[in-house]
Design an enzyme around this catalytic site. Structure first.
Site, PDB file in Angstrom:
ATOM      1  N   GLY A   1       0.836  -1.186   0.000  1.00 49.14           N
ATOM      2  CA  GLY A   1       0.000   0.000   0.000  1.00 49.14           C
ATOM      3  C   GLY A   1       0.873   1.239   0.000  1.00 49.14           C
ATOM      4  O   GLY A   1       2.069   1.162   0.319  1.00 49.14           O
TER       5      GLY A   1
ATOM      6  N   GLN B   1       3.023   9.961   1.604  1.00 47.78           N
ATOM      7  CA  GLN B   1       4.332   9.339   1.402  1.00 47.78           C
ATOM      8  C   GLN B   1       4.999   9.838   0.124  1.00 47.78           C
ATOM      9  O   GLN B   1       6.200   9.658  -0.059  1.00 47.78           O
ATOM     10  CB  GLN B   1       4.212   7.823   1.386  1.00 47.78           C
ATOM     11  CG  GLN B   1       3.829   7.260   2.751  1.00 47.78           C
ATOM     12  CD  GLN B   1       3.658   5.765   2.699  1.00 47.78           C
ATOM     13  OE1 GLN B   1       2.592   5.275   2.332  1.00 47.78           O
ATOM     14  NE2 GLN B   1       4.715   5.051   3.047  1.00 47.78           N
TER      15      GLN B   1
ATOM     16  N   CYS C   1       6.798  -0.532   6.456  1.00 46.65           N
ATOM     17  CA  CYS C   1       6.339   0.703   5.824  1.00 46.65           C
ATOM     18  C   CYS C   1       7.400   1.167   4.835  1.00 46.65           C
ATOM     19  O   CYS C   1       8.594   1.144   5.148  1.00 46.65           O
ATOM     20  CB  CYS C   1       6.104   1.763   6.896  1.00 46.65           C
ATOM     21  SG  CYS C   1       5.520   3.346   6.248  1.00 46.65           S
ATOM     22  N   LEU C   2       6.952   1.597   3.661  1.00 46.62           N
ATOM     23  CA  LEU C   2       7.896   2.093   2.653  1.00 46.62           C
ATOM     24  C   LEU C   2       8.607   3.363   3.108  1.00 46.62           C
ATOM     25  O   LEU C   2       9.667   3.698   2.582  1.00 46.62           O
ATOM     26  CB  LEU C   2       7.174   2.325   1.325  1.00 46.62           C
ATOM     27  CG  LEU C   2       6.627   1.060   0.657  1.00 46.62           C
ATOM     28  CD1 LEU C   2       5.786   1.416  -0.562  1.00 46.62           C
ATOM     29  CD2 LEU C   2       7.764   0.120   0.278  1.00 46.62           C
TER      30      LEU C   2
ATOM     31  N   HIS D   1      -3.416   0.645   7.997  1.00 50.84           N
ATOM     32  CA  HIS D   1      -2.086   1.255   7.917  1.00 50.84           C
ATOM     33  C   HIS D   1      -2.121   2.522   7.063  1.00 50.84           C
ATOM     34  O   HIS D   1      -1.600   3.568   7.459  1.00 50.84           O
ATOM     35  CB  HIS D   1      -1.104   0.230   7.338  1.00 50.84           C
ATOM     36  CG  HIS D   1       0.296   0.731   7.187  1.00 50.84           C
ATOM     37  ND1 HIS D   1       1.313   0.318   8.020  1.00 50.84           N
ATOM     38  CD2 HIS D   1       0.863   1.589   6.301  1.00 50.84           C
ATOM     39  CE1 HIS D   1       2.445   0.907   7.644  1.00 50.84           C
ATOM     40  NE2 HIS D   1       2.186   1.691   6.599  1.00 50.84           N
ATOM     41  N   GLU D   2      -2.736   2.418   5.875  1.00 48.61           N
ATOM     42  CA  GLU D   2      -2.747   3.568   4.957  1.00 48.61           C
ATOM     43  C   GLU D   2      -3.649   4.689   5.472  1.00 48.61           C
ATOM     44  O   GLU D   2      -3.320   5.867   5.314  1.00 48.61           O
ATOM     45  CB  GLU D   2      -3.145   3.131   3.549  1.00 48.61           C
ATOM     46  CG  GLU D   2      -2.220   2.089   2.925  1.00 48.61           C
ATOM     47  CD  GLU D   2      -0.734   2.422   2.983  1.00 48.61           C
ATOM     48  OE1 GLU D   2      -0.352   3.611   2.955  1.00 48.61           O
ATOM     49  OE2 GLU D   2       0.068   1.469   3.063  1.00 48.61           O
TER      50      GLU D   2
ATOM     51  N   HIS E   1      -1.733   6.684   7.858  1.00 45.33           N
ATOM     52  CA  HIS E   1      -0.867   7.664   7.181  1.00 45.33           C
ATOM     53  C   HIS E   1      -1.623   8.957   6.909  1.00 45.33           C
ATOM     54  O   HIS E   1      -1.063  10.055   7.047  1.00 45.33           O
ATOM     55  CB  HIS E   1      -0.337   7.119   5.853  1.00 45.33           C
ATOM     56  CG  HIS E   1       0.940   6.371   5.957  1.00 45.33           C
ATOM     57  ND1 HIS E   1       2.114   6.940   6.409  1.00 45.33           N
ATOM     58  CD2 HIS E   1       1.250   5.092   5.642  1.00 45.33           C
ATOM     59  CE1 HIS E   1       3.083   6.042   6.377  1.00 45.33           C
ATOM     60  NE2 HIS E   1       2.582   4.913   5.919  1.00 45.33           N
TER      61      HIS E   1
END
Length: 183
Positions: free
Chosen positions: A46, A51, A90-91, A132-133, A136
């Site tokens: 995701g 991000q 996480c990216l 998670h997203e 963010h």
């Protein structure tokens, strides 16, 4: 469509609550495409607009059909009482993953890139991604949800990570109102 630079831990945009999307236009569709391309290139599950430095309530994720999907202006709930265990990464914190229990199932409502209503019921990894997203979009990172000892280990790992020494990216404001205010 383009692969864009992913903002790393420490960038203020990751700690800022994203603005609701009110304009569903070509530029928004380009943002969704950029999110999908960047997520694919980075082998992520995701990716949220903050991000990429865009403070809007938009994210992409892999759905139950293993296809890239997106959600705009998501609202989550209800959540299942049953929890799933598993590692989460996480990216924006590359190479790091920690055990984090999350609700096994969640219902998400929002919109697609054309402004049409969307409802997603996610279980397992999809549930984890939706939570998670959406975090963010609220300026919350998964490490904020770790228990005290695990968070302490995560912060140590972040300080020791090669990418932590990199200078933060230069942030420029877009003249287009869709991209909101630069941080």
């Amino acid at each position: 469509m383009a692969v864009r630079e992913i903002r790393l831990f420490g960038d203020p945009v990751l700690r800022t609550k994203a603005a609701e999307v009110t304009t569903f236009d070509k530029e928004l569709r380009r943002l969704v495409d950029d999110l999908a391309d960047t997520m694919w290139e980075a082998s992520g599950a995701g990716l949220a607009a903050p991000q990429l430095g865009v403070s809007l309530r938009v994210f992409t994720y892999f759905n139950d059909d293993d296809e890239i999907d997106h959600l705009i202006n998501p609202v989550l709930g209800p959540f299942s009482e049953e929890l799933q265990d598993g590692e989460e990464g996480c990216l924006s914190l590359p190479g790091l993953a920690f055990e984090l229990p999350r609700p096994e199932r969640v219902l998400a409502v929002g919109q697609n890139m054309y402004g049409d209503p969307v409802t997603v019921e996610g279980g397992g990894i999809v549930s984890r991604c939706l939570q998670h997203e959406t975090d963010h979009l609220d300026g919350v990172l998964f490490i904020d949800r770790l228990d005290r000892e695990t968070k302490k280990a995560a912060m140590k790992a972040i300080r020791e990570a090669d990418w932590a020494a990199e200078p933060p990216p230069v942030v420029r404001a877009s003249p287009h109102p869709l991209f909101g205010r630069a941080t």
